[in-house]
Motif scaffolding. Sequence first.
Motif, short mmCIF file in Angstrom:
data_model
loop_
_atom_site.label_atom_id
_atom_site.label_comp_id
_atom_site.label_asym_id
_atom_site.label_seq_id
_atom_site.Cartn_x
_atom_site.Cartn_y
_atom_site.Cartn_z
N THR A 81 1.77 -1.80 0.26
CA THR A 81 2.25 -2.34 1.53
C THR A 81 1.87 -3.82 1.57
OG1 THR A 81 0.20 -1.90 2.72
CG2 THR A 81 1.85 -0.11 2.68
N SER A 82 2.43 -4.58 2.48
CA SER A 82 2.07 -6.01 2.53
C SER A 82 0.61 -6.16 2.95
CB SER A 82 3.03 -6.79 3.42
OG SER A 82 2.75 -6.68 4.76
N GLU A 83 0.10 -5.31 3.86
CA GLU A 83 -1.31 -5.37 4.23
C GLU A 83 -2.20 -5.01 3.04
OE1 GLU A 83 0.78 -3.24 6.03
OE2 GLU A 83 1.16 -4.56 7.73
N GLY A 84 -1.79 -3.98 2.31
CA GLY A 84 -2.55 -3.56 1.14
C GLY A 84 -2.61 -4.63 0.07
N LYS A 85 -1.49 -5.30 -0.15
CA LYS A 85 -1.45 -6.37 -1.15
C LYS A 85 -2.35 -7.53 -0.74
CE LYS A 85 3.18 -5.36 -2.84
NZ LYS A 85 4.56 -5.83 -2.92
#
Length: 124
Positions: A81-85
């Motif tokens: 996810t963008s948060e995970g990245k």
Amino acid sequence: MSEQKNLLQSDFHLPYNQKLVARAKELRKNMTPAEKKLWNEYLKNFKFRVLRQRPIDNFIVDFYCPSLKLVIEVDGDSHFTSEGKDYDLERTDILKGHGLEIVRFSNSEVLHNFESVCQILENI
């Protein structure tokens, strides 16, 4: 500032957050299928000692090889996810700041391309 008080220097000369020990033990008991496969079929008998779910700084890394200063991460869907990245980029920068090399594999790579994952680790 208070976070720094929780970090101790370990035998491996890396900051070790004792508050993460219980969580790390829990994660060791409940590894993902990909982590179990990589551990049981390869890292458990790796040519260098590998630690599972090792607290380093304010993180728990999936696998850590002190001899190689190598962190091995096995990433599930939340990492993509963008948060995970964003989180992984920050985490990687901090870990690299401690002189560590970080290698990441997806769960799918470990489960479906196991031989190539092992070959990459063998060549490090």
